[in-house]
Design a protein around this motif. Structure first.
Motif, PDB file in Angstrom:
ATOM      1  N   GLN A 155     -11.263  92.678  -8.675  1.00  0.00           N
ATOM      2  CA  GLN A 155     -10.034  93.358  -8.258  1.00  0.00           C
ATOM      3  C   GLN A 155      -9.729  94.540  -9.174  1.00  0.00           C
ATOM      4  O   GLN A 155      -9.275  95.599  -8.717  1.00  0.00           O
ATOM      5  CB  GLN A 155      -8.862  92.383  -8.268  1.00  0.00           C
ATOM      6  N   ILE A 160      -8.036  97.561  -6.669  1.00  0.00           N
ATOM      7  CA  ILE A 160      -6.965  96.704  -6.155  1.00  0.00           C
ATOM      8  C   ILE A 160      -5.830  96.596  -7.175  1.00  0.00           C
ATOM      9  O   ILE A 160      -4.652  96.787  -6.853  1.00  0.00           O
ATOM     10  CB  ILE A 160      -7.498  95.303  -5.824  1.00  0.00           C
ATOM     11  N   ALA A 161      -6.168  96.294  -8.414  1.00  0.00           N
ATOM     12  CA  ALA A 161      -5.140  96.133  -9.440  1.00  0.00           C
ATOM     13  C   ALA A 161      -4.382  97.431  -9.675  1.00  0.00           C
ATOM     14  O   ALA A 161      -3.161  97.429  -9.878  1.00  0.00           O
ATOM     15  CB  ALA A 161      -5.767  95.639 -10.741  1.00  0.00           C
ATOM     16  N   THR A 164      -1.588  97.933  -7.258  1.00  0.00           N
ATOM     17  CA  THR A 164      -0.599  96.862  -7.175  1.00  0.00           C
ATOM     18  C   THR A 164       0.397  96.957  -8.324  1.00  0.00           C
ATOM     19  O   THR A 164       0.014  97.143  -9.478  1.00  0.00           O
ATOM     20  CB  THR A 164      -1.300  95.488  -7.209  1.00  0.00           C
ATOM     21  N   GLY A 165       1.687  96.826  -7.983  1.00  0.00           N
ATOM     22  CA  GLY A 165       2.738  96.922  -8.979  1.00  0.00           C
ATOM     23  C   GLY A 165       3.665  98.083  -8.675  1.00  0.00           C
ATOM     24  O   GLY A 165       3.507  98.787  -7.676  1.00  0.00           O
ATOM     25  N   PRO A 174      -2.578  90.042  -7.428  1.00  0.00           N
ATOM     26  CA  PRO A 174      -1.863  89.097  -6.563  1.00  0.00           C
ATOM     27  C   PRO A 174      -1.989  87.683  -7.123  1.00  0.00           C
ATOM     28  O   PRO A 174      -2.858  87.396  -7.951  1.00  0.00           O
ATOM     29  CB  PRO A 174      -2.585  89.226  -5.221  1.00  0.00           C
ATOM     30  N   SER A 178      -7.771  86.653  -4.075  1.00  0.00           N
ATOM     31  CA  SER A 178      -7.979  87.442  -2.858  1.00  0.00           C
ATOM     32  C   SER A 178      -9.421  87.909  -2.695  1.00  0.00           C
ATOM     33  O   SER A 178      -9.941  87.956  -1.573  1.00  0.00           O
ATOM     34  CB  SER A 178      -7.037  88.647  -2.838  1.00  0.00           C
ATOM     35  N   ARG A 231       1.063 104.139  -5.976  1.00  0.00           N
ATOM     36  CA  ARG A 231       1.967 103.021  -5.739  1.00  0.00           C
ATOM     37  C   ARG A 231       3.342 103.542  -5.344  1.00  0.00           C
ATOM     38  O   ARG A 231       3.768 104.609  -5.804  1.00  0.00           O
ATOM     39  CB  ARG A 231       2.130 102.182  -6.998  1.00  0.00           C
ATOM     40  N   GLY A 235       6.491  97.859  -3.219  1.00  0.00           N
ATOM     41  CA  GLY A 235       5.313  97.629  -2.390  1.00  0.00           C
ATOM     42  C   GLY A 235       5.337  98.389  -1.081  1.00  0.00           C
ATOM     43  O   GLY A 235       4.724  97.949  -0.091  1.00  0.00           O
TER      44      GLY A 235
END
Length: 368
Positions: A155, A160-161, A164-165, A174, A178, A231, A235
Motif C-alpha cells: 500500500q 495508496i497510503a 489516504t488521510g 485503511p 486491502s 487528498r 475523504g
C-alpha cells in the motif's frame, strides 16, 4: 462451463459425475493451495464457499496464520481440507505430485524463489498434469525478486497510503488488509478464467499490479492529463461534489451525490442554502461553497436521522458505523462454520445455499 471443459479437456471419465441439484457452481473443481496468512488462503476460501474442493498443502509447522488465533485461521480457511507435506523431501514431493494429478488448479502464495525451489510452477508440474492451472500470487511478480511484500508495504509502495488521510497530514492506511484481500479476489478470478479455457498453464498475479489497477481513474488522470493525485478533506471524491464524510449534530454521514437528480432531491430535503449548484460541473467548480452549505444543513440533525430521511428518497447516504454496529445491522451476513461465527460468502447464487464447514486441523487429511 464445467472444470476441464473445452479444447484439450481431460476425458469425461476422469471427472466427477454432474453435481446434484443445489450443489455449488464450482462442485467438482479440485484446487490445491500452498501459502500462508491471507491473500492466497482468502482466494481459495472463496472458491470453497462456491463448492470447490480445496486442499491446503501445509508445511510441517502449518500455515503461519494458525499462530495468530483460531478465529483468524477460521476466517480464511473454513471448509477446506489440510494435508501436511514437507516439500523439501522426496516423499513430500511425491505426495504433491499425486495430488497434482487429480487437481484442476494449484494456487501458490509464496515468494518467487520458494515457488521455484519447491517445484510449484506449471513448467515443473506439467509432466504430472498438463491440464493443471498454476497461479503464482506474489508481491511484486515472479521476475521481481524476493523483496518483502506484505500488505502495508505494498500500500505504501503503490500510492495508496499517500492518497489516504487529510490534506497536510501524514499518510494513512485503511483499517484492514486491502491489498491482500484484493489480490486474493483477483487471483481467484485468474484461476477460474484459465480453468474455463480448458487449458493448463501459468497465471501470475502480484499485489503491486492489483493495487495499481485499483487506482484506475486516478492513474488515468495522471497518465493522460498530468493531474497530480491529491487528498481532499474528509475523504472527498476527486470528481463528485458533494461526495465525502460530513459531521452532523451527532456522528458523521457519508453522502455520495453522483448526479444532478440526487442533488435536487437532497437539497430539497436538507434545505441547502445557495444558488448555482444545479449541475455537477457547477458544484465541482464551487466545491468549497457547496461543502460549506451542506455542512451547515446537516448540522440540523443526527447522522442516523439523516440516513433514515434520505434512504427512502434513494439518496446515497449512510451513517458511519463501527464494525460491531455494521454486523448487528446485517445479521444475514454472519454464518456458522463449525462453531465459528464468520462473515459468509459475498457471492449469492440462486438455488445454492453454501454449507460452511469448519477450518481443518493441521494434516487432518494426510501427511508426508
Amino acid at each position: 462451463m464445467r472444470p476441464g471443459a473445452g479444447q484439450g479437456a481431460r476425458p469425461a471419465a476422469e471427472h466427477d459425475a454432474q453435481p446434484a441439484a443445489g450443489a455449488g457452481p464450482l462442485a467438482g473443481l479440485r484446487v490445491l493451495e500452498v501459502g500462508h496468512i491471507l491473500a492466497g488462503p482468502y482466494a481459495t476460501m472463496l472458491l470453497a464457499d462456491l463448492g470447490a474442493e480445496v486442499t491446503k498443502v501445509e508445511p510441517p509447522g502449518g500455515d503461519l496464520s494458525r499462530q495468530v488465533s483460531d478465529s483468524y485461521f477460521a476466517s480464511l480457511n473454513r471448509g477446506k481440507r489440510s494435508v501436511r507435506l514437507d516439500l523439501t523431501t522426496q516423499e513430500g514431493q511425491d505426495r504433491l505430485h499425486e495430488l497434482v494429478r487429480e487437481a484442476h488448479a494449484l494456487l501458490v502464495n509464496l515468494k518467487p524463489s520458494a515457488i521455484r525451489r519447491f517445484g510449484l510452477t506449471y513448467e515443473a508440474l506439467r509432466p504430472h498434469n498438463e491440464r493443471l492451472v498454476c497461479v503464482a500470487l506474489t508481491g511484486w511478480g515472479m521476475d521481481a525478486g524476493d523483496e518483502p511484500a506484505f500488505d502495508y508495504v505494498v500500500q505504501a509502495a503503490t500510492g495508496i497510503a499517500a492518497l489516504t488521510g487529510e490534506p497536510g497530514g501524514p499518510p494513512l492506511l485503511p483499517g484492514y488488509s486491502s491489498a491482500d484481500n484484493s489480490a486474493g479476489l483477483t487471483a481467484a478470478l485468474g484461476l477460474l478464467a484459465q480453468v474455463v479455457s480448458g487449458r493448463g498453464g501459468q497465471v501470475e498475479v502480484s499485489l503491486r499490479d492489483v493495487m495499481l489497477s485499483q487506482l484506475n481513474y486516478r492513474a488515468a488522470a495522471w497518465l493522460n492529463e498530468g493531474t497530480e493525485p491529491r487528498r481532499l478533506l474528509h475523504g472527498a471524491h476527486s470528481y463528485y461534489v458533494p461526495a465525502q464524510l460530513f459531521p452532523t449534530a451527532e456522528g458523521h454521514l457519508a453522502l455520495f451525490i453522483t448526479h444532478d437528480g440526487f442533488w435536487q432531491t437532497f437539497a430539497a430535503e436538507a434545505k441547502v442554502e445557495g444558488e448555482g449548484f444545479a449541475t455537477m460541473a457547477e458544484r465541482a467548480a464551487r466545491r468549497e461553497e457547496v461543502v460549506t452549505a451542506v455542512t451547515r444543513a446537516l448540522a440540523a440533525d443526527t447522522a442516523a436521522a439523516w440516513e433514515a430521511r434520505l434512504r427512502p428518497l434513494r439518496v446515497p447516504a449512510a451513517a458511519v458505523r463501527t464494525l460491531p454496529e455494521a454486523l448487528t445491522a446485517a445479521p444475514e451476513a454472519v454464518v456458522d462454520a463449525g462453531g465459528f461465527r464468520l462473515v459468509g460468502s459475498p457471492i449469492r447464487v440462486t438455488g445454492y445455499d453454501p454449507s460452511y464447514g469448519p477450518p481443518p486441523g493441521l494434516g487432518e487429511h494426510g501427511s508426508a
